[in-house]
Design a protein around this motif. Structure first.
Motif, PDB file in Angstrom:
ATOM      1  N   ARG A 140       9.692   8.656  -5.189  1.00  0.00           N
ATOM      2  CA  ARG A 140      10.100   8.249  -6.076  1.00  0.00           C
ATOM      3  C   ARG A 140       8.467   6.884  -6.494  1.00  0.00           C
ATOM      4  O   ARG A 140       8.300   6.962  -5.213  1.00  0.00           O
ATOM      5  N   TYR A 141       8.449   6.647  -7.445  1.00  0.00           N
ATOM      6  CA  TYR A 141       7.160   5.749  -7.132  1.00  0.00           C
ATOM      7  C   TYR A 141       7.580   4.223  -7.066  1.00  0.00           C
ATOM      8  O   TYR A 141       8.405   4.082  -7.845  1.00  0.00           O
ATOM      9  N   ARG A 142       7.150   3.216  -6.829  1.00  0.00           N
ATOM     10  CA  ARG A 142       7.281   1.784  -6.136  1.00  0.00           C
ATOM     11  C   ARG A 142       6.302   0.940  -6.335  1.00  0.00           C
ATOM     12  O   ARG A 142       5.018   1.707  -5.241  1.00  0.00           O
ATOM     13  N   LEU A 143       5.527   0.904  -7.249  1.00  0.00           N
ATOM     14  CA  LEU A 143       4.540   0.085  -6.854  1.00  0.00           C
ATOM     15  C   LEU A 143       4.916  -2.094  -7.589  1.00  0.00           C
ATOM     16  O   LEU A 143       5.083  -1.902  -8.494  1.00  0.00           O
ATOM     17  N   SER A 144       4.233  -2.103  -6.431  1.00  0.00           N
ATOM     18  CA  SER A 144       4.501  -3.734  -6.927  1.00  0.00           C
ATOM     19  C   SER A 144       3.267  -4.358  -6.561  1.00  0.00           C
ATOM     20  O   SER A 144       2.361  -3.971  -6.032  1.00  0.00           O
ATOM     21  N   LEU A 145       3.740  -5.502  -7.791  1.00  0.00           N
ATOM     22  CA  LEU A 145       2.374  -5.697  -8.691  1.00  0.00           C
ATOM     23  C   LEU A 145       2.361  -7.449  -8.913  1.00  0.00           C
ATOM     24  O   LEU A 145       2.781  -7.879  -9.214  1.00  0.00           O
ATOM     25  N   LYS A 146       1.593  -8.353  -8.495  1.00  0.00           N
ATOM     26  CA  LYS A 146       0.625  -9.817  -9.189  1.00  0.00           C
ATOM     27  C   LYS A 146       0.458  -9.329 -10.749  1.00  0.00           C
ATOM     28  O   LYS A 146      -0.730  -9.273 -10.279  1.00  0.00           O
ATOM     29  N   PHE A 169       9.248   0.991 -10.883  1.00  0.00           N
ATOM     30  CA  PHE A 169       9.684   2.077 -10.389  1.00  0.00           C
ATOM     31  C   PHE A 169      10.035   3.192 -11.202  1.00  0.00           C
ATOM     32  O   PHE A 169       9.537   2.927 -12.350  1.00  0.00           O
ATOM     33  N   GLY A 170       9.561   4.395 -10.905  1.00  0.00           N
ATOM     34  CA  GLY A 170      10.020   5.617 -11.159  1.00  0.00           C
ATOM     35  C   GLY A 170       8.839   6.576 -11.374  1.00  0.00           C
ATOM     36  O   GLY A 170       7.532   5.767 -12.090  1.00  0.00           O
ATOM     37  N   SER A 171       9.795   7.111 -13.195  1.00  0.00           N
ATOM     38  CA  SER A 171       9.014   8.029 -13.777  1.00  0.00           C
ATOM     39  C   SER A 171       7.404   7.695 -14.645  1.00  0.00           C
ATOM     40  O   SER A 171       7.050   7.888 -15.374  1.00  0.00           O
ATOM     41  N   CYS A 172       7.721   6.021 -14.904  1.00  0.00           N
ATOM     42  CA  CYS A 172       7.060   5.842 -15.652  1.00  0.00           C
ATOM     43  C   CYS A 172       5.246   5.548 -15.972  1.00  0.00           C
ATOM     44  O   CYS A 172       5.026   5.422 -16.445  1.00  0.00           O
ATOM     45  N   LEU A 173       5.346   5.770 -14.099  1.00  0.00           N
ATOM     46  CA  LEU A 173       4.251   5.422 -13.630  1.00  0.00           C
ATOM     47  C   LEU A 173       3.686   7.257 -13.551  1.00  0.00           C
ATOM     48  O   LEU A 173       2.100   6.929 -13.428  1.00  0.00           O
ATOM     49  N   SER A 222       0.905  -0.984  -0.129  1.00  0.00           N
ATOM     50  CA  SER A 222      -0.211   0.126   0.131  1.00  0.00           C
ATOM     51  C   SER A 222       0.206   1.321  -0.103  1.00  0.00           C
ATOM     52  O   SER A 222       0.429   1.883   0.587  1.00  0.00           O
ATOM     53  N   CYS A 223       2.053   0.684  -0.085  1.00  0.00           N
ATOM     54  CA  CYS A 223       2.834   2.736  -0.342  1.00  0.00           C
ATOM     55  C   CYS A 223       3.541   2.301  -1.736  1.00  0.00           C
ATOM     56  O   CYS A 223       4.465   1.844  -2.177  1.00  0.00           O
ATOM     57  N   PHE A 224       2.953   3.454  -2.013  1.00  0.00           N
ATOM     58  CA  PHE A 224       3.143   3.472  -3.821  1.00  0.00           C
ATOM     59  C   PHE A 224       4.360   4.527  -3.502  1.00  0.00           C
ATOM     60  O   PHE A 224       5.020   5.131  -5.402  1.00  0.00           O
ATOM     61  N   THR A 225       4.519   5.167  -3.113  1.00  0.00           N
ATOM     62  CA  THR A 225       6.288   5.831  -3.533  1.00  0.00           C
ATOM     63  C   THR A 225       6.751   5.780  -1.892  1.00  0.00           C
ATOM     64  O   THR A 225       6.546   5.615  -0.655  1.00  0.00           O
ATOM     65  N   TYR A 226       7.887   6.580  -1.989  1.00  0.00           N
ATOM     66  CA  TYR A 226       9.213   6.947  -1.018  1.00  0.00           C
ATOM     67  C   TYR A 226      10.033   7.915  -1.401  1.00  0.00           C
ATOM     68  O   TYR A 226      10.596   7.931  -2.275  1.00  0.00           O
ATOM     69  N   PRO A 227      10.581   8.277   0.387  1.00  0.00           N
ATOM     70  CA  PRO A 227      12.270   8.951  -0.559  1.00  0.00           C
ATOM     71  C   PRO A 227      12.786   8.066  -0.670  1.00  0.00           C
ATOM     72  O   PRO A 227      13.489   7.557  -0.420  1.00  0.00           O
ATOM     73  N   ALA A 228      13.255   8.759  -1.919  1.00  0.00           N
ATOM     74  CA  ALA A 228      13.929   8.485  -3.085  1.00  0.00           C
ATOM     75  C   ALA A 228      15.945   9.514  -2.655  1.00  0.00           C
ATOM     76  O   ALA A 228      15.248  10.917  -2.842  1.00  0.00           O
TER      77      ALA A 228
END
Length: 130
Positions: A56-62, A75-79, A18-24
């Motif tokens: 920065r974005y971090r989206l973990s998916l199944k 990861f990143g700006s592609c999101l 549930s954490c889609f962003t992180y301090p990078a």
């Protein structure tokens, strides 16, 4: 590893966290350690004011294609186009919302965001560069 090795057309089955962003870290993109006033990158040693930390974005998916299930992290700006804003701005909107609403329980706003992301991604088909 910035080169795309292959493309995979797959559907999102579930969001893994549930954490889609992180301090990078602006130097190495590693997760920063934040306290109330300062940040520190354990990987490259970068330090600074917490208010200057970028996100920065971090989206973990199944995901699933026609044959297999995969756990992937995007990861990143592609999101940015999928969320409609940069990770930096999304983080700012969340903080502003919590301040303006007087919300002390940040889990409530996080829950709303998770449900919105689930409704936008789960069941949808995307092409992933792997």
């Amino acid at each position: 590893m910035n080169s795309v090795r292959g493309l995979l057309a797959a559907s999102v089955i579930t969001i893994q966290n549930s954490c889609f962003t992180y301090p990078a870290c602006h130097r190495c993109c590693s997760r920063l350690i934040l306290d109330s006033r300062r940040f520190n990158c354990l990987k490259c040693g970068c330090r600074g004011e917490a208010k200057d930390a970028s996100y920065r974005y971090r989206l973990s998916l199944k995901i699933a294609d026609t044959n297999d299930l995969f756990d992937i992290t995007v990861f990143g700006s592609c999101l940015d186009p999928l969320f409609g804003v940069t990770a930096e701005n999304l983080q700012r909107y969340i903080q502003d919302f919590n301040q303006l609403s007087g919300e002390t329980n940040t889990d409530a706003s996080r829950g709303l965001l998770v449900r919105a992301v689930e409704s936008c991604f789960i069941g949808k088909r995307f092409i992933f560069g792997v």
